[in-house]
Design a protein around this motif. Structure first.
Motif, short mmCIF file in Angstrom:
data_model
loop_
_atom_site.label_atom_id
_atom_site.label_comp_id
_atom_site.label_asym_id
_atom_site.label_seq_id
_atom_site.Cartn_x
_atom_site.Cartn_y
_atom_site.Cartn_z
N PHE A 25 -14.19 0.76 -4.14
CA PHE A 25 -13.09 1.39 -4.88
C PHE A 25 -12.19 0.35 -5.55
CE2 PHE A 25 -14.26 5.14 -2.57
CZ PHE A 25 -13.87 6.18 -3.40
N HIS A 26 -11.87 -0.70 -4.80
CA HIS A 26 -10.88 -1.66 -5.29
C HIS A 26 -11.41 -2.42 -6.50
CE1 HIS A 26 -7.54 -4.65 -3.86
NE2 HIS A 26 -7.33 -4.19 -5.07
N HIS A 27 -12.66 -2.85 -6.42
CA HIS A 27 -13.27 -3.57 -7.54
C HIS A 27 -13.85 -2.60 -8.56
CE1 HIS A 27 -16.84 -5.57 -9.45
NE2 HIS A 27 -15.93 -6.48 -9.70
N ASN A 77 -4.92 -10.93 -11.80
CA ASN A 77 -4.57 -11.00 -10.37
C ASN A 77 -5.76 -10.64 -9.48
OD1 ASN A 77 -2.00 -11.53 -11.27
ND2 ASN A 77 -1.10 -9.58 -10.60
N HIS A 78 -6.49 -9.59 -9.86
CA HIS A 78 -7.62 -9.17 -9.02
C HIS A 78 -8.75 -10.18 -9.05
CE1 HIS A 78 -5.53 -5.28 -8.84
NE2 HIS A 78 -6.18 -5.15 -7.70
N THR A 79 -9.06 -10.73 -10.22
CA THR A 79 -10.12 -11.74 -10.29
C THR A 79 -9.75 -12.94 -9.41
OG1 THR A 79 -10.63 -11.03 -12.53
CG2 THR A 79 -11.43 -13.21 -11.87
N GLY A 126 2.60 -4.73 -4.77
CA GLY A 126 2.78 -6.08 -5.27
C GLY A 126 1.81 -7.07 -4.66
N TRP A 127 2.22 -8.32 -4.68
CA TRP A 127 1.34 -9.43 -4.30
C TRP A 127 2.15 -10.48 -3.55
CZ3 TRP A 127 -3.77 -9.12 -6.13
CH2 TRP A 127 -4.00 -8.12 -7.08
N VAL A 128 1.49 -11.19 -2.61
CA VAL A 128 2.14 -12.34 -1.99
C VAL A 128 1.29 -13.58 -2.27
CG1 VAL A 128 1.14 -11.84 0.31
CG2 VAL A 128 3.17 -13.32 0.10
N ALA A 159 -2.65 -12.62 -1.83
CA ALA A 159 -3.12 -11.41 -1.15
C ALA A 159 -2.54 -10.20 -1.88
CB ALA A 159 -2.70 -11.41 0.32
N ASP A 160 -3.39 -9.24 -2.13
CA ASP A 160 -2.99 -7.99 -2.77
C ASP A 160 -2.36 -7.11 -1.68
OD1 ASP A 160 -2.89 -5.51 -4.06
OD2 ASP A 160 -4.90 -5.67 -4.91
N VAL A 161 -1.11 -6.71 -1.87
CA VAL A 161 -0.49 -5.82 -0.88
C VAL A 161 -0.21 -4.42 -1.44
CG1 VAL A 161 0.39 -7.69 0.57
CG2 VAL A 161 1.87 -6.77 -1.22
N GLU A 163 -1.20 -0.64 -1.63
CA GLU A 163 -1.85 0.16 -0.57
C GLU A 163 -3.36 0.29 -0.80
OE1 GLU A 163 0.18 3.87 -0.04
OE2 GLU A 163 1.54 3.00 1.44
N HIS A 164 -3.79 0.34 -2.07
CA HIS A 164 -5.22 0.51 -2.33
C HIS A 164 -6.05 -0.66 -1.77
CE1 HIS A 164 -4.55 -1.43 -6.56
NE2 HIS A 164 -5.07 -2.34 -5.77
N ALA A 165 -5.39 -1.79 -1.49
CA ALA A 165 -6.11 -2.95 -0.96
C ALA A 165 -6.48 -2.80 0.51
CB ALA A 165 -5.25 -4.22 -1.14
MN MN Z 1 -5.48 -4.23 -6.07
#
Ligand code: MN
Length: 196
Positions: A25-27, A77-79, A126-128, A159-161, A163-165
């Motif tokens: 799902f995420h990718h 960000n995802h890549t 968001g992201w950390v 790290a993707d924070v 919720e979908h992650a």
């Molecule tokens: Mn994501």
């Protein structure tokens, strides 16, 4: 035009920490949707042939291009996030990264504490990140699609924070996802390469 990159590993490679179902799902859905929508919004902007980092830097903060920024930055960000992980990763790094972390955080344990606190403390999506801010390593959290590139900080790890992650694997337990990320998934070779 942007393309959805292949994952740098098999969809089940990060199990049990991140399930194949989550990566599917995420990718396959979320990341792909950002690519498709971003490409649609790029049409007619004159930015179609720019590289993605240039587009992010050029349009950050331009409220008339907020939707384009959100999609293009989420693609980047995802890549970056996929490359921050590997099977059998995580734990204490060695070499140059370890030295820099010890110098700027005091110890690996203090870095872990700061990274997890940043991820848990990001309210909503968001992201950390671990970033190099003019020669000093720091933890940085960003909301939604924002990233360090347009804050003149060099991203080293993320790290993707959203919720979908993690929701399929951890439900609301974001801190457990972050612990699994730190202890079992971080690709420190990638982080070291980003140090430059
Ligand atoms: Mn994501």
């Amino acid at each position: 035009m942007m393309q959805l990159p292949e994952l740098p590993y098999d969809k089940s490679a990060l199990e049990p920490h991140i399930s194949a179902r989550t990566l599917e799902f995420h990718h396959g859905k979320h990341h792909k949707a950002y690519v498709d929508k971003g490409n649609e919004l790029l049409q007619g902007t004159g930015l179609e042939n720019e590289d993605i980092e240039t587009v992010i830097r050029k349009i950050a903060g331009d409220s008339s291009k907020a939707a384009l920024f959100n999609n293009v930055a989420q693609v980047w960000n995802h890549t970056f996030f996929w490359n921050c992980m590997k099977k059998g990763g995580g734990g204490k790094p060695a070499g140059k990264v370890a030295e820099r972390i010890a110098a700027d955080f005091g110890s690996y344990e203090k870095f872990v504490e700061a990274f997890k606190a940043g991820g848990v403390g990001q309210f909503g999506s968001g992201w950390v990140w671990l970033v190099d801010n003019g020669g000093k390593l720091e933890v940085m959290k960003t909301p939604n699609a924002e990233n360090p590139l347009h804050h003149n900080k060099k991203p080293l790890l993320v790290a993707d924070v959203w919720e979908h992650a993690y929701y399929l694997d951890y439900q609301n337990r974001r801190v457990d996802f972050l612990s699994a990320f730190v202890d079992n998934l971080i690709n420190w070779d990638f982080v070291e390469a980003n140090l430059g």
